[in-house]
Design a protein around this motif. Structure first.
Motif, PDB file in Angstrom:
ATOM      1  N   TYR A   1       0.822  -1.249   0.007  1.00 25.76           N
ATOM      2  CA  TYR A   1      -0.031  -0.003  -0.071  1.00 25.76           C
ATOM      3  C   TYR A   1       0.746   1.259   0.140  1.00 25.76           C
ATOM      4  O   TYR A   1       2.023   1.414   0.618  1.00 25.76           O
ATOM      5  CB  TYR A   1      -1.021   0.024   1.155  1.00 25.76           C
ATOM      6  CG  TYR A   1      -2.142  -1.013   1.143  1.00 25.76           C
ATOM      7  CD1 TYR A   1      -3.139  -0.690   0.193  1.00 25.76           C
ATOM      8  CD2 TYR A   1      -2.318  -1.988   2.097  1.00 25.76           C
ATOM      9  CE1 TYR A   1      -4.053  -1.568   0.207  1.00 25.76           C
ATOM     10  CE2 TYR A   1      -3.036  -3.091   1.971  1.00 25.76           C
ATOM     11  CZ  TYR A   1      -4.159  -2.590   0.991  1.00 25.76           C
ATOM     12  OH  TYR A   1      -5.078  -3.452   1.125  1.00 25.76           O
ATOM     13  N   SER A   2       0.483   2.343  -0.733  1.00 26.91           N
ATOM     14  CA  SER A   2       1.103   3.529  -0.883  1.00 26.91           C
ATOM     15  C   SER A   2       0.734   4.472   0.157  1.00 26.91           C
ATOM     16  O   SER A   2      -0.344   4.312   0.974  1.00 26.91           O
ATOM     17  CB  SER A   2       0.843   4.206  -2.414  1.00 26.91           C
ATOM     18  OG  SER A   2      -0.616   4.786  -2.128  1.00 26.91           O
ATOM     19  N   ASP A   3       1.441   5.475   0.580  1.00 26.17           N
ATOM     20  CA  ASP A   3       0.956   6.470   1.710  1.00 26.17           C
ATOM     21  C   ASP A   3      -0.238   6.970   1.309  1.00 26.17           C
ATOM     22  O   ASP A   3      -1.017   7.312   2.269  1.00 26.17           O
ATOM     23  CB  ASP A   3       2.270   7.530   1.745  1.00 26.17           C
ATOM     24  CG  ASP A   3       3.543   7.084   2.538  1.00 26.17           C
ATOM     25  OD1 ASP A   3       3.546   6.021   3.258  1.00 26.17           O
ATOM     26  OD2 ASP A   3       4.499   7.586   2.457  1.00 26.17           O
ATOM     27  N   MET A   4      -0.466   7.424   0.122  1.00 25.92           N
ATOM     28  CA  MET A   4      -1.672   7.929  -0.320  1.00 25.92           C
ATOM     29  C   MET A   4      -2.990   6.887   0.169  1.00 25.92           C
ATOM     30  O   MET A   4      -4.052   7.482   0.598  1.00 25.92           O
ATOM     31  CB  MET A   4      -1.797   8.143  -1.891  1.00 25.92           C
ATOM     32  CG  MET A   4      -2.968   8.805  -2.061  1.00 25.92           C
ATOM     33  SD  MET A   4      -3.023   9.372  -3.997  1.00 25.92           S
ATOM     34  CE  MET A   4      -2.953   7.570  -4.673  1.00 25.92           C
ATOM     35  N   GLU A   5      -2.759   5.661  -0.339  1.00 27.46           N
ATOM     36  CA  GLU A   5      -3.943   4.696   0.045  1.00 27.46           C
ATOM     37  C   GLU A   5      -4.173   4.837   1.586  1.00 27.46           C
ATOM     38  O   GLU A   5      -5.079   4.438   2.027  1.00 27.46           O
ATOM     39  CB  GLU A   5      -3.216   3.142  -0.358  1.00 27.46           C
ATOM     40  CG  GLU A   5      -3.502   3.377  -2.025  1.00 27.46           C
ATOM     41  CD  GLU A   5      -3.212   2.101  -2.568  1.00 27.46           C
ATOM     42  OE1 GLU A   5      -3.746   0.886  -2.803  1.00 27.46           O
ATOM     43  OE2 GLU A   5      -1.869   1.649  -2.520  1.00 27.46           O
ATOM     44  N   ILE A   6      -2.999   4.411   2.218  1.00 32.57           N
ATOM     45  CA  ILE A   6      -3.097   4.377   3.692  1.00 32.57           C
ATOM     46  C   ILE A   6      -3.913   5.754   4.294  1.00 32.57           C
ATOM     47  O   ILE A   6      -4.760   5.514   4.974  1.00 32.57           O
ATOM     48  CB  ILE A   6      -1.748   4.393   4.454  1.00 32.57           C
ATOM     49  CG1 ILE A   6      -0.986   2.881   3.958  1.00 32.57           C
ATOM     50  CG2 ILE A   6      -1.916   4.471   5.923  1.00 32.57           C
ATOM     51  CD1 ILE A   6       0.474   2.763   4.631  1.00 32.57           C
TER      52      ILE A   6
END
Length: 255
Positions: free
Chosen positions: A193-198
């Motif tokens: 997971y990317s920081d944006m998704e998190i």
């Protein structure tokens, strides 16, 4: 929609406005991948359910799986126990989850007595049960509703029955809680997971998933009448408890 499962990419693009999280068709389509990559220890908790049932469940007893999603707990039980050992009722609020779970259990466990219904666990008319599984469900109810649900489940359990309660938790100490949350985000990054998704999923879950402390869960179980409860599993800020109803237990209001 196909019954195939897909990779969770729901929050992989920037959103002008992040909607409240809900268990809709998009979530159902990627749910196995989502929960595998987002819930530390989920597979281990499922793997223990059959062993717990083999040790504590009266032969032929009724098992409730509340907030059953795709019926993973039912599959775990059926993978360990013979058809005569139990009958299973899964309950979920999401029509999409219920439809998919019904198809999966019918295909994978044709010889077991397995049924799944759409329903609200707050208002369900419970039959006597030997085991109740509440896996990552209570956390989605309003905090002021949780005591009443646990009280209902205590009443529904047969003497000698057990409740398995798995939840995302928070630490009472702010520094410890911050560390657990940070390491949980590291866990999600390690799972792709990317920081944006998190960040976007955290926003979507704000005021939708409200965790309790472990002590809060234990206190609630004691108030309901359970004679003892153990935290048998914890991985970061995710935990599973087992609570026991003594063979001679009375509900607090009956004592």
């Amino acid at each position: 929609m196909s019954d195939a499962s897909y990779r969770d990419a729901i929050f992989s693009t920037p959103l002008d406005r992040v909607a409240r999280f809900s268990f809709d068709e998009k979530v159902v389509a990627c749910f196995p991948d989502m929960i595998r990559r987002s819930v530390p220890g989920y597979g281990q908790i499922l793997g223990m359910l059959g062993l717990i049932a083999a040790r504590h469940l009266r032969h032929g007893a009724h098992v409730y799986d509340l907030g059953c999603s795709l019926g993973a707990a039912g599959l775990a039980l059926a993978g360990t126990l013979p058809p005569s050992a139990f009958r299973y009722t899964g309950v979920d609020l999401s029509p999409a989850m219920v439809t998919r779970a019904q198809k999966t259990l019918a295909a994978e466990c044709p010889d077991h007595a397995m049924e799944v219904h759409e329903g609200d666990i707050r208002t369900l008319a419970y039959d006597p049960a030997g085991m109740i599984v509440l896996n990552f469900t209570l956390q989605f109810l309003a905090p002021e509703e949780r005591d009443a649900v646990i009280d209902q489940l205590f009443q529904a359990l047969e003497p000698g029955g057990v409740l398995v309660l798995s939840e995302k938790i928070k630490a009472a100490d702010e520094q410890e809680n911050a560390w657990l949350v940070e390491r949980y985000h590291d866990f999600k990054r390690a799972n792709g997971y990317s920081d944006m998704e998190i960040s976007q999923k955290r926003t979507a879950l704000e005021n939708v998933l409200v965790p309790d402390t472990l002590a809060g869960h234990h206190e609630r179980l004691t108030r309901a009448g359970f004679s003892r409860a153990h935290t048998w599993y914890q991985f970061l800020n995710f935990a599973s408890l087992i609570a026991f109803k003594d063979a001679d237990a009375l509900a607090p209001q009956e004592a």
